[in-house]
Design a protein around this motif. Structure first.
Motif, mmCIF file in Angstrom:
data_model
loop_
_atom_site.group_PDB
_atom_site.id
_atom_site.type_symbol
_atom_site.label_atom_id
_atom_site.label_comp_id
_atom_site.label_asym_id
_atom_site.label_seq_id
_atom_site.Cartn_x
_atom_site.Cartn_y
_atom_site.Cartn_z
ATOM 1 N N ASN A 1 1.773 -10.860 10.487
ATOM 2 C CA ASN A 1 1.660 -11.186 12.077
ATOM 3 C C ASN A 1 1.957 -9.973 12.970
ATOM 4 O OD1 ASN A 1 1.754 -12.081 14.759
ATOM 5 N ND2 ASN A 1 3.339 -13.759 14.249
ATOM 6 N N ALA A 2 0.984 -9.435 13.331
ATOM 7 C CA ALA A 2 0.848 -7.977 13.970
ATOM 8 C C ALA A 2 1.703 -8.137 15.336
ATOM 9 C CB ALA A 2 -0.574 -7.725 14.284
ATOM 10 N N MET A 3 1.778 -9.477 15.730
ATOM 11 C CA MET A 3 2.666 -9.664 17.142
ATOM 12 C C MET A 3 4.097 -9.752 16.838
ATOM 13 S SD MET A 3 0.071 -9.614 19.280
ATOM 14 C CE MET A 3 0.987 -9.857 20.650
ATOM 15 N N ASN A 4 4.538 -10.011 15.684
ATOM 16 C CA ASN A 4 5.795 -10.068 15.064
ATOM 17 C C ASN A 4 6.552 -8.712 14.811
ATOM 18 O OD1 ASN A 4 8.551 -10.748 14.053
ATOM 19 N ND2 ASN A 4 7.689 -12.014 12.512
ATOM 20 N N ASN A 5 7.125 -8.059 15.854
ATOM 21 C CA ASN A 5 7.543 -6.738 15.570
ATOM 22 C C ASN A 5 9.072 -6.597 15.474
ATOM 23 O OD1 ASN A 5 5.146 -5.268 15.743
ATOM 24 N ND2 ASN A 5 5.182 -5.866 17.980
ATOM 25 N N GLU A 6 9.475 -7.992 15.022
ATOM 26 C CA GLU A 6 11.034 -7.852 14.757
ATOM 27 C C GLU A 6 11.286 -6.717 13.498
ATOM 28 O OE1 GLU A 6 13.624 -9.665 15.946
ATOM 29 O OE2 GLU A 6 12.172 -10.330 17.534
ATOM 30 N N ARG A 7 12.420 -6.104 13.550
ATOM 31 C CA ARG A 7 12.654 -5.174 12.607
ATOM 32 C C ARG A 7 12.793 -5.594 11.178
ATOM 33 N NH1 ARG A 7 15.513 -0.276 13.912
ATOM 34 N NH2 ARG A 7 16.222 0.766 12.029
ATOM 35 N N SER A 8 13.143 -6.890 10.950
ATOM 36 C CA SER A 8 13.238 -7.627 9.773
ATOM 37 C C SER A 8 11.779 -7.783 9.277
ATOM 38 C CB SER A 8 13.962 -8.816 9.666
ATOM 39 O OG SER A 8 13.439 -9.839 10.620
ATOM 40 N N ASN A 9 10.804 -7.696 9.849
ATOM 41 C CA ASN A 9 9.287 -8.047 9.657
ATOM 42 C C ASN A 9 8.600 -6.664 9.242
ATOM 43 O OD1 ASN A 9 7.108 -9.468 8.898
ATOM 44 N ND2 ASN A 9 6.348 -9.143 11.050
ATOM 45 N N LEU A 10 9.271 -5.626 9.500
ATOM 46 C CA LEU A 10 8.596 -4.403 9.061
ATOM 47 C C LEU A 10 9.069 -3.755 7.899
ATOM 48 C CD1 LEU A 10 9.039 -2.891 12.852
ATOM 49 C CD2 LEU A 10 6.996 -4.194 12.031
ATOM 50 N N GLN A 11 8.099 -3.307 7.398
ATOM 51 C CA GLN A 11 8.167 -2.664 5.887
ATOM 52 C C GLN A 11 7.447 -1.238 5.779
ATOM 53 O OE1 GLN A 11 7.325 -5.260 2.671
ATOM 54 N NE2 GLN A 11 5.014 -5.722 3.346
ATOM 55 N N PRO A 12 8.065 -0.318 5.216
ATOM 56 C CA PRO A 12 7.308 0.771 4.833
ATOM 57 C C PRO A 12 6.301 0.835 3.621
ATOM 58 C CG PRO A 12 9.515 1.183 4.058
ATOM 59 C CD PRO A 12 9.307 -0.246 4.980
ATOM 60 N N LEU A 13 5.191 1.320 3.874
ATOM 61 C CA LEU A 13 4.030 1.130 2.556
ATOM 62 C C LEU A 13 3.602 2.397 2.701
ATOM 63 C CD1 LEU A 13 2.579 -2.338 2.982
ATOM 64 C CD2 LEU A 13 4.568 -1.792 1.433
ATOM 65 N N CYS A 14 2.924 2.594 1.412
ATOM 66 C CA CYS A 14 1.899 3.928 1.177
ATOM 67 C C CYS A 14 0.569 3.522 1.612
ATOM 68 C CB CYS A 14 2.000 4.353 -0.167
ATOM 69 S SG CYS A 14 1.498 3.360 -1.391
ATOM 70 N N ALA A 15 -0.577 4.042 2.038
ATOM 71 C CA ALA A 15 -1.723 3.929 2.429
ATOM 72 C C ALA A 15 -2.266 2.908 1.409
ATOM 73 C CB ALA A 15 -2.597 4.982 2.623
ATOM 74 N N SER A 16 -2.234 3.300 0.083
ATOM 75 C CA SER A 16 -2.642 2.533 -1.083
ATOM 76 C C SER A 16 -2.334 1.146 -0.987
ATOM 77 C CB SER A 16 -2.451 3.334 -2.535
ATOM 78 O OG SER A 16 -3.281 2.279 -3.411
ATOM 79 N N CYS A 17 -0.915 0.902 -1.117
ATOM 80 C CA CYS A 17 -0.356 -0.594 -0.996
ATOM 81 C C CYS A 17 -0.708 -1.315 0.199
ATOM 82 C CB CYS A 17 1.114 -0.349 -1.006
ATOM 83 S SG CYS A 17 1.822 0.191 -2.986
ATOM 84 N N HIS A 18 -0.629 -0.675 1.440
ATOM 85 C CA HIS A 18 -1.180 -1.358 2.867
ATOM 86 C C HIS A 18 -2.520 -1.618 2.553
ATOM 87 C CE1 HIS A 18 -2.163 -1.646 7.017
ATOM 88 N NE2 HIS A 18 -1.112 -2.348 7.067
ATOM 89 N N ALA A 19 -3.544 -1.060 2.123
ATOM 90 C CA ALA A 19 -4.923 -1.316 1.860
ATOM 91 C C ALA A 19 -4.813 -2.459 0.916
ATOM 92 C CB ALA A 19 -5.828 -0.299 1.445
ATOM 93 N N SER A 20 -4.410 -2.405 -0.070
ATOM 94 C CA SER A 20 -4.303 -3.479 -1.115
ATOM 95 C C SER A 20 -3.961 -5.068 -0.574
ATOM 96 C CB SER A 20 -3.679 -3.291 -2.357
ATOM 97 O OG SER A 20 -4.011 -2.246 -2.947
ATOM 98 N N LYS A 21 -2.499 -4.833 0.426
ATOM 99 C CA LYS A 21 -2.006 -5.862 0.896
ATOM 100 C C LYS A 21 -2.821 -6.583 1.887
ATOM 101 C CE LYS A 21 2.042 -7.473 3.428
ATOM 102 N NZ LYS A 21 1.412 -7.763 4.748
ATOM 103 N N THR A 22 -3.556 -5.766 2.668
ATOM 104 C CA THR A 22 -4.533 -6.132 3.839
ATOM 105 C C THR A 22 -5.564 -6.743 3.220
ATOM 106 O OG1 THR A 22 -3.693 -4.449 5.380
ATOM 107 C CG2 THR A 22 -5.980 -5.565 5.863
ATOM 108 N N ALA A 23 -6.396 -6.243 2.150
ATOM 109 C CA ALA A 23 -7.318 -6.855 1.348
ATOM 110 C C ALA A 23 -7.101 -8.554 0.987
ATOM 111 C CB ALA A 23 -7.794 -5.928 0.612
ATOM 112 N N ARG A 24 -6.033 -8.312 0.236
ATOM 113 C CA ARG A 24 -5.423 -9.385 -0.279
ATOM 114 C C ARG A 24 -5.141 -10.783 0.722
ATOM 115 N NH1 ARG A 24 -1.898 -7.183 -2.854
ATOM 116 N NH2 ARG A 24 -0.097 -7.593 -1.508
#
Length: 61
Positions: free
Chosen positions: A28-51
Motif C-alpha cells: 500500500n503506497a499510501m501507508n508510509n508508517e515506518r513499520s511498513n517501509l523496508q529497504p530492498l535492492c532493485a532486483s528484489c523490489h522488481a521481483s516483489k512488484t511483479a509478484r
C-alpha cells in the motif's frame, strides 16, 4: 536506508546486497508508517512488484 542499508530480502537468503529502494512492505503506497517501509535492492523490489501486482504500472490480477 541510513539505519538499515542492506536489502532485507537478500539478507533472509544469506546474501549481502546494498538496498537502493524503500519498499512498502504491505504493498500500500499510501501507508508510509515506518513499520511498513523496508529497504530492498532493485532486483528484489522488481521481483516483489511483479509478484504482487503484475509489474510496474500494471493492474493487480
Amino acid at each position: 536506508m541510513r539505519e538499515q542499508p542492506l536489502c532485507v530480502h537478500c539478507a533472509r537468503s544469506g546474501r549481502v546486497q546494498l538496498a537502493t529502494v524503500v519498499d512498502h512492505a504491505d504493498g500500500n503506497a499510501m501507508n508510509n508508517e515506518r513499520s511498513n517501509l523496508q529497504p530492498l535492492c532493485a532486483s528484489c523490489h522488481a521481483s516483489k512488484t511483479a509478484r504482487e501486482d503484475g509489474g510496474f504500472g500494471n493492474p493487480r490480477r
